[in-house]
Design a protein around this motif. Structure first.
Motif, mmCIF file in Angstrom:
data_model
loop_
_atom_site.group_PDB
_atom_site.id
_atom_site.type_symbol
_atom_site.label_atom_id
_atom_site.label_comp_id
_atom_site.label_asym_id
_atom_site.label_seq_id
_atom_site.Cartn_x
_atom_site.Cartn_y
_atom_site.Cartn_z
ATOM 1 N N VAL A 83 70.378 128.442 57.254
ATOM 2 C CA VAL A 83 71.729 129.150 57.811
ATOM 3 C C VAL A 83 71.585 130.783 57.302
ATOM 4 C CG1 VAL A 83 74.258 129.774 57.285
ATOM 5 C CG2 VAL A 83 73.393 127.477 57.632
ATOM 6 N N PRO A 84 71.774 131.787 57.844
ATOM 7 C CA PRO A 84 71.453 133.216 57.266
ATOM 8 C C PRO A 84 72.143 133.480 56.163
ATOM 9 C CG PRO A 84 71.754 133.195 59.749
ATOM 10 C CD PRO A 84 72.018 131.793 59.150
ATOM 11 N N ALA A 85 71.651 134.375 55.349
ATOM 12 C CA ALA A 85 72.433 134.520 54.118
ATOM 13 C C ALA A 85 73.742 135.128 54.340
ATOM 14 C CB ALA A 85 71.486 135.421 53.107
ATOM 15 N N ASP A 86 73.990 136.145 55.538
ATOM 16 C CA ASP A 86 75.145 136.757 55.460
ATOM 17 C C ASP A 86 76.397 135.894 56.365
ATOM 18 O OD1 ASP A 86 73.961 136.502 58.038
ATOM 19 O OD2 ASP A 86 74.095 138.769 58.450
ATOM 20 N N ALA A 87 75.953 134.715 56.433
ATOM 21 C CA ALA A 87 77.095 133.890 57.099
ATOM 22 C C ALA A 87 78.246 133.730 56.182
ATOM 23 C CB ALA A 87 76.712 132.531 57.336
ATOM 24 N N GLU A 88 79.476 133.662 56.586
ATOM 25 C CA GLU A 88 80.503 133.828 55.649
ATOM 26 C C GLU A 88 81.188 132.472 55.528
ATOM 27 O OE1 GLU A 88 82.850 137.099 54.599
ATOM 28 O OE2 GLU A 88 81.849 138.607 56.226
ATOM 29 N N ILE A 89 81.281 131.782 56.727
ATOM 30 C CA ILE A 89 81.785 130.516 56.890
ATOM 31 C C ILE A 89 80.634 129.489 57.541
ATOM 32 C CG2 ILE A 89 83.531 129.219 58.199
ATOM 33 C CD1 ILE A 89 85.470 131.645 58.612
ATOM 34 N N ILE A 90 81.002 128.275 56.877
ATOM 35 C CA ILE A 90 79.892 127.234 57.531
ATOM 36 C C ILE A 90 80.805 125.942 57.753
ATOM 37 C CG2 ILE A 90 78.252 125.526 56.831
ATOM 38 C CD1 ILE A 90 77.159 127.583 54.914
ATOM 39 N N VAL A 91 80.571 125.624 59.221
ATOM 40 C CA VAL A 91 81.200 124.241 59.453
ATOM 41 C C VAL A 91 80.359 123.233 59.338
ATOM 42 C CG1 VAL A 91 82.494 123.251 61.474
ATOM 43 C CG2 VAL A 91 82.627 125.690 61.110
ATOM 44 N N VAL A 92 80.658 122.059 58.827
ATOM 45 C CA VAL A 92 80.061 121.032 58.733
ATOM 46 C C VAL A 92 80.518 120.204 59.764
ATOM 47 C CG1 VAL A 92 78.988 119.074 57.273
ATOM 48 C CG2 VAL A 92 79.264 121.251 56.241
ATOM 49 N N ALA A 93 79.647 119.656 60.504
ATOM 50 C CA ALA A 93 79.853 118.632 61.930
ATOM 51 C C ALA A 93 78.937 117.511 61.922
ATOM 52 C CB ALA A 93 79.946 119.479 63.123
ATOM 53 N N ASP A 94 79.547 116.263 62.235
ATOM 54 C CA ASP A 94 78.878 115.175 62.205
ATOM 55 C C ASP A 94 78.868 114.272 63.660
ATOM 56 O OD1 ASP A 94 77.882 112.647 61.809
ATOM 57 O OD2 ASP A 94 79.230 112.118 59.980
ATOM 58 N N PRO A 95 77.984 113.943 64.087
ATOM 59 C CA PRO A 95 77.887 113.264 65.372
ATOM 60 C C PRO A 95 78.504 111.833 65.291
ATOM 61 C CG PRO A 95 75.638 114.133 64.830
ATOM 62 C CD PRO A 95 76.527 114.282 63.732
ATOM 63 N N ALA A 96 78.934 111.453 64.336
ATOM 64 C CA ALA A 96 79.888 110.174 64.143
ATOM 65 C C ALA A 96 81.203 110.396 64.553
ATOM 66 C CB ALA A 96 79.622 109.639 62.623
ATOM 67 N N HIS A 97 81.632 111.677 64.422
ATOM 68 C CA HIS A 97 82.830 112.115 65.355
ATOM 69 C C HIS A 97 82.528 112.676 66.469
ATOM 70 C CE1 HIS A 97 84.578 111.542 61.189
ATOM 71 N NE2 HIS A 97 85.503 111.191 61.691
ATOM 72 N N PRO A 98 82.110 112.106 67.798
ATOM 73 C CA PRO A 98 81.598 112.699 68.858
ATOM 74 C C PRO A 98 82.741 113.484 69.812
ATOM 75 C CG PRO A 98 81.628 110.431 69.068
ATOM 76 C CD PRO A 98 81.927 110.742 67.791
ATOM 77 N N LEU A 99 83.900 113.244 69.494
ATOM 78 C CA LEU A 99 84.834 113.499 70.346
ATOM 79 C C LEU A 99 85.676 114.759 69.726
ATOM 80 C CD1 LEU A 99 86.018 110.130 71.873
ATOM 81 C CD2 LEU A 99 84.311 111.693 72.717
ATOM 82 N N ALA A 100 85.212 115.314 68.639
ATOM 83 C CA ALA A 100 86.005 116.339 68.087
ATOM 84 C C ALA A 100 86.363 117.348 68.962
ATOM 85 C CB ALA A 100 85.277 116.899 66.705
ATOM 86 N N SER A 101 87.565 117.800 68.961
ATOM 87 C CA SER A 101 87.982 118.870 70.068
ATOM 88 C C SER A 101 87.592 120.437 69.663
ATOM 89 C CB SER A 101 89.254 118.838 70.278
ATOM 90 O OG SER A 101 90.144 119.112 69.330
ATOM 91 N N ASP A 102 87.567 121.173 70.597
ATOM 92 C CA ASP A 102 87.411 122.369 70.059
ATOM 93 C C ASP A 102 88.315 123.048 69.374
ATOM 94 O OD1 ASP A 102 85.172 122.278 72.032
ATOM 95 O OD2 ASP A 102 85.919 124.025 73.586
ATOM 96 N N ALA A 103 89.762 122.591 69.669
ATOM 97 C CA ALA A 103 90.872 122.926 68.766
ATOM 98 C C ALA A 103 90.560 122.520 67.459
ATOM 99 C CB ALA A 103 92.120 122.321 69.275
ATOM 100 N N LEU A 104 90.155 121.338 67.202
ATOM 101 C CA LEU A 104 89.999 121.044 65.763
ATOM 102 C C LEU A 104 88.639 121.820 64.956
ATOM 103 C CD1 LEU A 104 91.355 118.835 64.398
ATOM 104 C CD2 LEU A 104 89.340 117.138 64.799
ATOM 105 N N PHE A 105 87.799 122.061 65.558
ATOM 106 C CA PHE A 105 86.793 123.155 65.141
ATOM 107 C C PHE A 105 87.619 124.608 64.700
ATOM 108 C CE2 PHE A 105 83.753 120.392 66.876
ATOM 109 C CZ PHE A 105 82.658 120.833 66.036
ATOM 110 N N SER A 106 88.195 125.194 65.906
ATOM 111 C CA SER A 106 88.995 126.354 65.643
ATOM 112 C C SER A 106 89.967 126.174 64.379
ATOM 113 C CB SER A 106 89.875 126.505 66.902
ATOM 114 O OG SER A 106 88.645 127.027 67.847
ATOM 115 N N ALA A 107 90.612 125.173 64.171
ATOM 116 C CA ALA A 107 91.433 125.032 63.201
ATOM 117 C C ALA A 107 91.024 124.906 61.690
ATOM 118 C CB ALA A 107 92.478 123.549 63.412
ATOM 119 N N VAL A 108 90.155 124.201 61.593
ATOM 120 C CA VAL A 108 89.570 124.404 60.174
ATOM 121 C C VAL A 108 88.859 125.796 59.854
ATOM 122 C CG1 VAL A 108 89.025 121.863 59.983
ATOM 123 C CG2 VAL A 108 87.183 123.205 61.018
#
Length: 215
Positions: A83-108
């Motif tokens: 991940v580039p050093a200038d990234a400010e937010i990192i999202v950790v995602a897991d294929p074990a939750h394959p139906l995670a919605s776009d809204a859930l990504f946006s919310a966190v």
């Protein structure tokens, strides 16, 4: 805040699933890992995919591929290194939750943008929770302040790097942040965001995807 990157943790061996690596099983003809990568790409500026050693990737485009380790914490640190050093937010995602919605990504992501150190989706526990020993119920536990935590989860990049600097082996990243004194908040999770750990749960996720209720 600045750029948001995702780390998709697909480097596990899926011991509870059986002989196959569950993250490459298909739902609606699409591998679970590809579903997660696609959702992460829609929500984030860049995506790092962590794969088992020796595994090639020819699916959804990603910005970097890292080789996973023996434990999820090692796989996460391998992803962090990409991940580039200038990234400010990192999202950790897991294929074990394959139906995670776009809204859930946006919310966190939005909760971290709003000032939290980390944000996780949670759902309430509705069933009775009991402790069992040797096949016998020995205690019924209060559940008023208990929840089930899902992915994706979002973190301040500097905080996630800091808590992994001494190479801990946590069970869960948000718990590691809390242990180190950081503030992790919750967002409403989704009961359709099934955690696939067995073939039966894979079949449930397949049915949910077929109905169109979940992505």
């Amino acid at each position: 805040m600045g750029t948001t990157w995702a780390i998709v943790l697909a480097g596990g061996v899926s011991r509870r699933f059986g002989e196959r690596a569950k993250q490459f099983e298909r739902i609606g003809g699409v591998p679970m890992v590809a579903r997660t990568v696609a959702a992460a790409r829609r929500a984030c500026d860049g995506v790092v995919l962590v794969l088992p050693p020796g595994r090639d990737w020819t699916g959804e485009p990603v910005d970097a591929v890292a080789e996973g380790g023996d434990h999820q914490s090692e796989s996460l640190r391998a992803g962090l290194a990409e991940v580039p050093a200038d990234a400010e937010i990192i999202v950790v995602a897991d294929p074990a939750h394959p139906l995670a919605s776009d809204a859930l990504f946006s919310a966190v992501i939005e909760r971290v943008r709003g000032g939290a150190d980390g944000a996780v989706p949670v759902i309430p526990i509705l069933e009775v929770v009991q402790r069992v020993r040797d096949g016998r119920v020995v205690e019924t536990l209060p559940k008023d302040d208990l929840v089930l935590t899902q992915t994706p989860q979002a973190f301040r990049a500097d905080v996630l790097r800091a808590v992994h600097a001494d190479r801990p082996r946590p069970v869960e990243n948000s718990g590691l942040l809390v242990e180190r004194g950081y503030r992790v908040v919750t967002v409403a999770g989704d009961v359709g965001n099934v955690h696939v750990t067995t073939p039966r749960e894979l079949a449930i996720a397949e049915r949910l995807a077929d109905t169109g209720i979940c992505p």
